[in-house]
Design a protein around this motif. Structure first.
Motif, PDB file in Angstrom:
ATOM      1  N   LYS A  33       0.650  -1.322   0.486  1.00 37.07           N
ATOM      2  CA  LYS A  33       0.223  -0.110   0.054  1.00 37.07           C
ATOM      3  C   LYS A  33       0.705   1.130   0.421  1.00 37.07           C
ATOM      4  O   LYS A  33       2.016   1.191   0.343  1.00 37.07           O
ATOM      5  CB  LYS A  33      -1.125  -0.530   1.399  1.00 37.07           C
ATOM      6  N   LYS A  34       0.768   1.652  -0.558  1.00 37.92           N
ATOM      7  CA  LYS A  34       0.948   3.725  -0.947  1.00 37.92           C
ATOM      8  C   LYS A  34       1.279   4.546   0.430  1.00 37.92           C
ATOM      9  O   LYS A  34       0.129   4.200   1.058  1.00 37.92           O
ATOM     10  CB  LYS A  34       0.593   4.593  -2.270  1.00 37.92           C
ATOM     11  N   TYR A  35       1.785   5.809   1.368  1.00 39.18           N
ATOM     12  CA  TYR A  35       1.642   6.229   1.788  1.00 39.18           C
ATOM     13  C   TYR A  35       1.380   8.082   1.350  1.00 39.18           C
ATOM     14  O   TYR A  35       2.094   8.565   0.672  1.00 39.18           O
ATOM     15  CB  TYR A  35       2.513   6.419   2.835  1.00 39.18           C
ATOM     16  N   LEU A  56       6.054   4.228  -2.907  1.00 39.27           N
ATOM     17  CA  LEU A  56       5.461   4.140  -2.100  1.00 39.27           C
ATOM     18  C   LEU A  56       4.368   5.786  -1.175  1.00 39.27           C
ATOM     19  O   LEU A  56       3.972   5.085  -1.064  1.00 39.27           O
ATOM     20  CB  LEU A  56       6.259   3.263  -1.001  1.00 39.27           C
ATOM     21  N   LEU A  57       4.922   6.447  -2.476  1.00 37.47           N
ATOM     22  CA  LEU A  57       3.992   8.142  -2.005  1.00 37.47           C
ATOM     23  C   LEU A  57       2.988   7.795  -3.266  1.00 37.47           C
ATOM     24  O   LEU A  57       3.749   8.033  -3.920  1.00 37.47           O
ATOM     25  CB  LEU A  57       5.278   9.169  -1.974  1.00 37.47           C
ATOM     26  N   ARG A  58       2.383   8.150  -2.621  1.00 43.78           N
ATOM     27  CA  ARG A  58       1.388   8.745  -3.454  1.00 43.78           C
ATOM     28  C   ARG A  58       0.804  10.147  -3.688  1.00 43.78           C
ATOM     29  O   ARG A  58       2.028  10.698  -3.555  1.00 43.78           O
ATOM     30  CB  ARG A  58       0.116   8.428  -2.706  1.00 43.78           C
TER      31      ARG A  58
END
Length: 213
Positions: free
Chosen positions: A125-127, A149-151
């Motif tokens: 899931k992204k953060y 991983l960054l939105r």
């Protein structure tokens, strides 16, 4: 004493600081006594403000240490928001567990035990916000994992980018030569990313702030 901000300015800012609560004060004193690196209080307050503004639902911290910043982050999160924090030191994991328990934040802070270079590729899931404060030699690899991983519109918050002021200095102590070289190279990488809107701020030990575009 800071080598980034003038001493008189720093003393003035310190005089205006609201005293930390008993737990944070104890953690700051412990970190100073045991020489455990934690986020500078000015940078920590700035991070708290960012969280209140951005209201992230998912936060990733790379480098828990004794959970000083973890606790400060978690206290600002909305209910049901998630804070995952990665730490590989067994000693730090034990210390952080004790402080998190004292803060009554066990349900809000999820400590992921292990090497971030191994754990981050497994995260699915992204953060909304990622805080990077790990070993300097790993910054570049961890940076690229963070980008994945960054939105979009997510915030990347990176500590130590002015590294005691040495990246801007003509002469650097021998013991800091290698780490300063790494930070100088990383700063060029960080500020030349087409996928990020970046800036480096003279707060604490130098904060890199990037917004994914």
């Amino acid at each position: 004493m800071s080598k980034i901000v003038y001493e008189k300015q720093l003393a003035y800012l310190s005089s205006l600081r609201n005293p930390p609560d008993a737990l944070l004060k104890k953690m700051e004193e412990f970190a100073l006594e045991k020489k455990v690196p934690i986020l500078d209080w000015k940078a920590a307050e700035f991070l708290e403000q960012l969280i209140l503004i951005h209201r992230p639902k998912r936060v990733l911290e790379i480098g828990t240490a004794i959970a000083y910043s973890s606790i400060r982050i978690a206290r600002q999160l909305r209910k049901k928001a998630v804070l995952d924090t990665i730490e590989k030191s067994k000693d730090n994991i034990a210390l952080s567990a004790d402080f998190i328990k004292r803060a009554k934040l066990n349900s809000a802070i999820n400590v992921l035990e292990g090497d971030a270079l191994e754990l981050m590729p497994q995260l699915e899931k992204k953060y909304d916000l990622i805080f990077l404060a790990a070993d300097k030699e790993d910054y570049e690899k961890l940076f690229y994992y963070s980008l994945m991983l960054l939105r979009k519109r997510g915030i990347l918050f990176i500590d130590n980018l002015l590294w005691y002021g040495y990246p801007a200095a003509k002469t650097v102590p021998a013991s800091y030569t290698r780490s300063t070289k790494i930070i100088r190279e990383f700063n060029k990488l960080f500020t030349n990313q087409s996928s990020l809107k970046t800036t480096i701020l003279p707060i604490g030990d130098g904060i890199g702030l990037g917004v994914k575009i």
